[in-house]
Design a protein around this motif. Structure first.
Motif, PDB file in Angstrom:
ATOM      1  N   TRP A 290      42.175  36.116  44.492  1.00 51.41           N
ATOM      2  CA  TRP A 290      42.034  37.445  45.109  1.00 51.41           C
ATOM      3  C   TRP A 290      40.870  37.461  46.097  1.00 51.41           C
ATOM      4  O   TRP A 290      40.992  38.018  47.197  1.00 51.41           O
ATOM      5  N   GLU A 291      39.773  36.855  45.731  1.00 50.53           N
ATOM      6  CA  GLU A 291      38.610  36.809  46.615  1.00 50.53           C
ATOM      7  C   GLU A 291      38.946  36.114  47.931  1.00 50.53           C
ATOM      8  O   GLU A 291      38.540  36.559  49.009  1.00 50.53           O
ATOM      9  N   ALA A 292      39.716  35.018  47.858  1.00 55.32           N
ATOM     10  CA  ALA A 292      40.028  34.243  49.053  1.00 55.32           C
ATOM     11  C   ALA A 292      41.142  34.863  49.890  1.00 55.32           C
ATOM     12  O   ALA A 292      41.119  34.752  51.119  1.00 55.32           O
ATOM     13  N   VAL A 293      42.098  35.528  49.239  1.00 49.95           N
ATOM     14  CA  VAL A 293      43.304  35.975  49.935  1.00 49.95           C
ATOM     15  C   VAL A 293      43.257  37.451  50.307  1.00 49.95           C
ATOM     16  O   VAL A 293      43.678  37.837  51.407  1.00 49.95           O
ATOM     17  N   ARG A 294      42.757  38.289  49.422  1.00 49.52           N
ATOM     18  CA  ARG A 294      42.787  39.732  49.647  1.00 49.52           C
ATOM     19  C   ARG A 294      41.382  40.324  49.812  1.00 49.52           C
ATOM     20  O   ARG A 294      41.106  41.023  50.779  1.00 49.52           O
ATOM     21  N   GLY A 295      40.522  40.087  48.825  1.00 51.59           N
ATOM     22  CA  GLY A 295      39.190  40.679  48.822  1.00 51.59           C
ATOM     23  C   GLY A 295      39.181  42.077  48.229  1.00 51.59           C
ATOM     24  O   GLY A 295      40.212  42.739  48.104  1.00 51.59           O
ATOM     25  N   GLY A 296      37.995  42.533  47.836  1.00 51.12           N
ATOM     26  CA  GLY A 296      37.854  43.858  47.255  1.00 51.12           C
ATOM     27  C   GLY A 296      38.042  43.839  45.745  1.00 51.12           C
ATOM     28  O   GLY A 296      38.193  42.783  45.133  1.00 51.12           O
ATOM     29  N   PRO A 297      38.020  45.025  45.121  1.00 43.02           N
ATOM     30  CA  PRO A 297      38.159  45.107  43.658  1.00 43.02           C
ATOM     31  C   PRO A 297      39.503  44.564  43.190  1.00 43.02           C
ATOM     32  O   PRO A 297      40.530  44.708  43.856  1.00 43.02           O
ATOM     33  N   LEU A 298      39.485  43.955  42.015  1.00 46.91           N
ATOM     34  CA  LEU A 298      40.712  43.439  41.430  1.00 46.91           C
ATOM     35  C   LEU A 298      41.631  44.584  41.009  1.00 46.91           C
ATOM     36  O   LEU A 298      41.165  45.586  40.458  1.00 46.91           O
ATOM     37  N   PRO A 299      42.932  44.456  41.235  1.00 46.60           N
ATOM     38  CA  PRO A 299      43.854  45.452  40.677  1.00 46.60           C
ATOM     39  C   PRO A 299      43.871  45.355  39.158  1.00 46.60           C
ATOM     40  O   PRO A 299      43.478  44.334  38.575  1.00 46.60           O
ATOM     41  N   ALA A 300      44.334  46.396  38.506  1.00 46.28           N
ATOM     42  CA  ALA A 300      44.273  46.464  37.046  1.00 46.28           C
ATOM     43  C   ALA A 300      44.983  45.288  36.391  1.00 46.28           C
ATOM     44  O   ALA A 300      44.499  44.724  35.400  1.00 46.28           O
ATOM     45  N   ASP A 301      46.145  44.888  36.927  1.00 49.21           N
ATOM     46  CA  ASP A 301      46.901  43.796  36.326  1.00 49.21           C
ATOM     47  C   ASP A 301      46.147  42.472  36.415  1.00 49.21           C
ATOM     48  O   ASP A 301      46.262  41.622  35.525  1.00 49.21           O
ATOM     49  N   PHE A 302      45.365  42.300  37.471  1.00 48.45           N
ATOM     50  CA  PHE A 302      44.547  41.100  37.607  1.00 48.45           C
ATOM     51  C   PHE A 302      43.276  41.197  36.770  1.00 48.45           C
ATOM     52  O   PHE A 302      42.773  40.182  36.274  1.00 48.45           O
ATOM     53  N   ALA A 303      42.766  42.403  36.609  1.00 53.79           N
ATOM     54  CA  ALA A 303      41.476  42.580  35.933  1.00 53.79           C
ATOM     55  C   ALA A 303      41.558  42.157  34.469  1.00 53.79           C
ATOM     56  O   ALA A 303      40.671  41.463  33.961  1.00 53.79           O
ATOM     57  N   TRP A 304      42.616  42.580  33.754  1.00 52.27           N
ATOM     58  CA  TRP A 304      42.672  42.212  32.334  1.00 52.27           C
ATOM     59  C   TRP A 304      42.923  40.726  32.154  1.00 52.27           C
ATOM     60  O   TRP A 304      42.401  40.103  31.216  1.00 52.27           O
ATOM     61  N   ARG A 305      43.695  40.134  33.067  1.00 50.97           N
ATOM     62  CA  ARG A 305      43.937  38.696  32.976  1.00 50.97           C
ATOM     63  C   ARG A 305      42.647  37.916  33.252  1.00 50.97           C
ATOM     64  O   ARG A 305      42.364  36.898  32.611  1.00 50.97           O
ATOM     65  N   THR A 306      41.867  38.410  34.199  1.00 51.01           N
ATOM     66  CA  THR A 306      40.597  37.761  34.510  1.00 51.01           C
ATOM     67  C   THR A 306      39.619  37.888  33.350  1.00 51.01           C
ATOM     68  O   THR A 306      38.914  36.934  33.000  1.00 51.01           O
ATOM     69  N   ALA A 307      39.564  39.059  32.726  1.00 50.75           N
ATOM     70  CA  ALA A 307      38.681  39.245  31.573  1.00 50.75           C
ATOM     71  C   ALA A 307      39.075  38.315  30.432  1.00 50.75           C
ATOM     72  O   ALA A 307      38.216  37.725  29.757  1.00 50.75           O
ATOM     73  N   LEU A 308      40.378  38.147  30.217  1.00 47.05           N
ATOM     74  CA  LEU A 308      40.858  37.261  29.158  1.00 47.05           C
ATOM     75  C   LEU A 308      40.517  35.805  29.483  1.00 47.05           C
ATOM     76  O   LEU A 308      40.093  35.045  28.602  1.00 47.05           O
ATOM     77  N   LEU A 309      40.683  35.424  30.748  1.00 44.13           N
ATOM     78  CA  LEU A 309      40.344  34.056  31.141  1.00 44.13           C
ATOM     79  C   LEU A 309      38.848  33.813  30.992  1.00 44.13           C
ATOM     80  O   LEU A 309      38.425  32.724  30.559  1.00 44.13           O
ATOM     81  N   SER A 310      38.033  34.785  31.332  1.00 48.26           N
ATOM     82  CA  SER A 310      36.584  34.643  31.147  1.00 48.26           C
ATOM     83  C   SER A 310      36.249  34.391  29.681  1.00 48.26           C
ATOM     84  O   SER A 310      35.384  33.567  29.360  1.00 48.26           O
ATOM     85  N   ARG A 311      36.945  35.080  28.783  1.00 46.03           N
ATOM     86  CA  ARG A 311      36.748  34.837  27.351  1.00 46.03           C
ATOM     87  C   ARG A 311      37.163  33.415  26.986  1.00 46.03           C
ATOM     88  O   ARG A 311      36.491  32.741  26.192  1.00 46.03           O
ATOM     89  N   GLY A 312      38.270  32.962  27.545  1.00 45.90           N
ATOM     90  CA  GLY A 312      38.720  31.602  27.274  1.00 45.90           C
ATOM     91  C   GLY A 312      37.728  30.565  27.772  1.00 45.90           C
ATOM     92  O   GLY A 312      37.429  29.586  27.074  1.00 45.90           O
ATOM     93  N   TYR A 313      37.214  30.775  28.973  1.00 49.71           N
ATOM     94  CA  TYR A 313      36.210  29.859  29.503  1.00 49.71           C
ATOM     95  C   TYR A 313      34.985  29.804  28.588  1.00 49.71           C
ATOM     96  O   TYR A 313      34.435  28.728  28.331  1.00 49.71           O
ATOM     97  N   ALA A 314      34.559  30.974  28.117  1.00 44.77           N
ATOM     98  CA  ALA A 314      33.378  31.021  27.242  1.00 44.77           C
ATOM     99  C   ALA A 314      33.645  30.339  25.902  1.00 44.77           C
ATOM    100  O   ALA A 314      32.735  29.759  25.302  1.00 44.77           O
TER     101      ALA A 314
END
Length: 372
Positions: free
Chosen positions: A128-152
């Motif tokens: 999203w940062e590279a292609v669109r920019g700006g705040p993440l849409p809701a559908d991307f936000a929860w997936r990103t939060a889950l991935l952040s948990r996985g990374y941790a």
């Protein structure tokens, strides 16, 4: 059981059959087999086709399991991803593997009883940062939060380039970037001709590949621009292309046959954590025209012609110029092939195997977390 050297004897690795992770997984499993490691490959998302199954069957020490579990970026809810992680963890426990290599690191939110390496191939936040920019849409936000948990939750992370490792660190607020082990591919057939055409390959439907810009560039050229890959994704994404000559999805042999014709290989991608198709083209000795993004600069600086992302006029001029200038094209073909020698499958397998061994030495056969 692990050997006295601390090296794993059997790992479970996840993969999908949709994009470049499939080739990465097979090449890595083949390299690990040469180092005494058996791999159970658990496929999530759409099932592999007949050609992919045949390719997997040819890899020594590889057992293929098609799970039917959802991919994290195709799942409908966090609970689906968490359940998929638990299912993978349960299968790892049943197999008694020494280590789990997650090519979908969001699954690490589950409780694994062995060390977990998360491979960072791409993510929605950096896309999203590279292609669109700006705040993440809701559908991307929860997936990103889950991935952040996985990374941790993972015991270690690995990424294919320093540029993408740093982007991952920023996007997921990691204490440090993932370790870098560049991707590698087995070399194909060297180009035996000097084709008077341009060529690209990949997930054509992915907006991050920016085939729209390349399509506009093709309209400005007299020479054909061929494109191999699907124009519709499993998530329903599609791209209308009027000027590219579409070849459909090609298997490895057909793709390498196209590269062996010696085209100018083009990638107009705005987002590319590594770019296996570019590597395959360079191994074949194709001249490269690439978008000027950090990962491509890191890998191919002084071995390619670079064009600003989104500049269809610039791409048309670069492609047309190389097709007219045989001497410059020949110089770039040599430069690309020489640079590609850095990225063979053995180097990739060595780097990943080194991390696997270190994890087993540091974390031990059980990571201290509850077994699934």
């Amino acid at each position: 059981m692990r050997g006295v050297t601390g090296a794993p004897r059997h790992i479970l690795m996840t993969a999908d059959a949709v994009g470049g992770v499939w080739g990465y997984a097979l090449d890595l499993a083949r390299g690990l087999a040469a180092r005494g490691v058996r791999t159970t490959l658990a496929v999530l998302g759409p099932a592999p086709d007949a050609a992919q199954r045949a390719a997997a069957a040819a890899v020594p020490g590889l057992a293929l399991e098609v799970t039917g579990l959802p991919l994290d970026w195709l799942a409908g809810t966090p609970a689906e991803v968490e359940a998929a992680g638990q299912a993978v963890a349960a299968r790892a426990a049943a197999l008694g593997v020494d280590l789990v290599h997650l090519n979908s690191p969001a699954l690490a939110v589950a409780h694994f009883g062995v060390p977990v390496l998360g491979a960072c191939h791409s993510c929605l936040a950096t896309w999203w940062e590279a292609v669109r920019g700006g705040p993440l849409p809701a559908d991307f936000a929860w997936r990103t939060a889950l991935l952040s948990r996985g990374y941790a939750a993972a015991d270690a992370l690995v990424a294919p380039t320093h540029a993408f490792a740093e982007a991952t660190r920023r996007a997921h607020a990691l204490a440090r970037p993932p370790e870098v082990v560049p991707n590698g591919r087995a070399g194909g057939v060297p180009a035996h001709a000097d084709g008077a055409f341009a060529f690209t390959a990949g997930r054509l439907w992915d907006e991050g590949k920016d085939l729209v810009t390349l399509d506009r560039a093709a309209a400005r050229l007299d020479a054909p621009v061929l494109a191999a890959g699907p124009v519709r994704g499993p998530n329903g994404a599609a791209v209308p292309l009027a000027h590219l000559r579409l070849l459909g999805t090609l298997d490895d042999a057909a793709l390498r046959a196209e590269l062996a014709r010696g085209p100018v290989f083009v990638s107009a991608a705005r987002y590319e954590p590594f770019g296996l198709a570019v590597l395959e083209a360079a191994q074949a000795g194709c001249a490269l025209v690439l978008s000027d993004i950090p990962t491509f600069r890191e890998l191919w600086d002084r071995a390619a012609v670079f064009v600003p992302p989104g500049d269809d006029v610039g791409f048309a001029q670069a492609i047309g110029g190389l097709l007219r200038d045989r001497e410059r094209r020949a110089e770039l073909r040599v430069a690309a092939r020489e640079r590609a020698c850095r990225h063979g499958p053995d180097a990739m397998a060595d780097g990943v195997h080194r991390i696997h061994r270190r994890l087993l030495a540091r974390v031990g056969p059980r990571s201290g977390r509850e077994a699934a």
